[in-house]
Enzyme design. Sequence first.
Site: not given
Length: 383
Positions: A75, A330
């Site tokens: 990320t 997520c």
Amino acid sequence: MSAVVAYLDAAATTRVEPNVAEVVLHWMTEEFGNAGSRTHEYGLRAKKAVAAARAYLASTLDAQTEEIIFTSGATESNNIALLGLAAYGEESGRKHIVTSAVEHKAVLEPLEHLRDARGFEVEFLQPGPTGRLTADEVLARVRPDTLLVSLMHVNNETGVIQPVAELAKALIKTPTFLHVDAAQGYGKRTKDLTAPIDLISISGHKVGAPKGIGALLTRRRGWNRVPLEPIMYGGGQERKLRPGTLPVPLIMGLYEAAQSFHAKRDSWERDALALRERLLTALEKTRYTINGDPEHSVPHILNVSFDKLNAEALIVRIKDQAAIATGSACTSASYTPSHVLTAMGLPEERASNGLRLSWFPSQVTEFDAEAFAETVAHMQPGL
């Protein structure tokens, strides 16, 4: 004694392997020096160890040692790669970006920020029901003002492999950069990533390393570096792209995990494929549809929808047999249709009920595929 619950959510994370845990602990408790401390042996040994880890990761990608930047994971790597190019795009007048609508949120959201806050034009290509774009489809959208193409290597929900190596070989002849989110592909299909890809994001915890460690490859084009600007400041570490004290234990854990995984990669693929075939054979007694192109998929991720069965209800029903998910960890807290399956143009019922099964062969214990299939087969439609 309670039954063993098979872990079939390896696309979300994997268990830290015992040898990796030992290495991490060693660098936490015995060799605990700061790699930035240059006045004593503790720091020098840490610096030397980090250099070895950096060199190894670079070698697996056919890159130079100095082209590897350590980060907290894919990320952060994605954010540095995408947001870090923004200033250059604005200065050069190249503010067009091509990506796909099936990317991970760690790519989609930074690109949406560039579009909404900084005026970039972002094209989100729809891959169709296979979940796969061809290189020609992507290249057809590249223009003289295209700054970047960002395309994931392996989709985290469907396991579909995108043609990133073919795309890299075409884009290297143009000024357009290529970024690849390789969180799910590094280790499993690393050879694809040795193509001339400009920016590659890596995540450690998908290959048996701890959470919180990853890397960004910033590959030179000749003598020219990718013109990235930092998105954080303070300290100047990692060529001023990623400031902060290097987490030596985590870096050494990633180093150990990557070495171990690459050493057993062939047997890992064989075992992953064997489990897939066993599972699909068992599921023949159910009414299921594979989501994504099975001819261009990794062996350890399988996304299926069962006719007239609710995925959330099924997860609850089999919770004592297997740990599985409906999609990306997520976004699993929100009970909305998968953005990946929706972007593939699948019917809403199918997109809402996609079930992702993913495995790390050595970490799946006593999974009874037949019992799993029986549970599915005996669920009442609509539940």
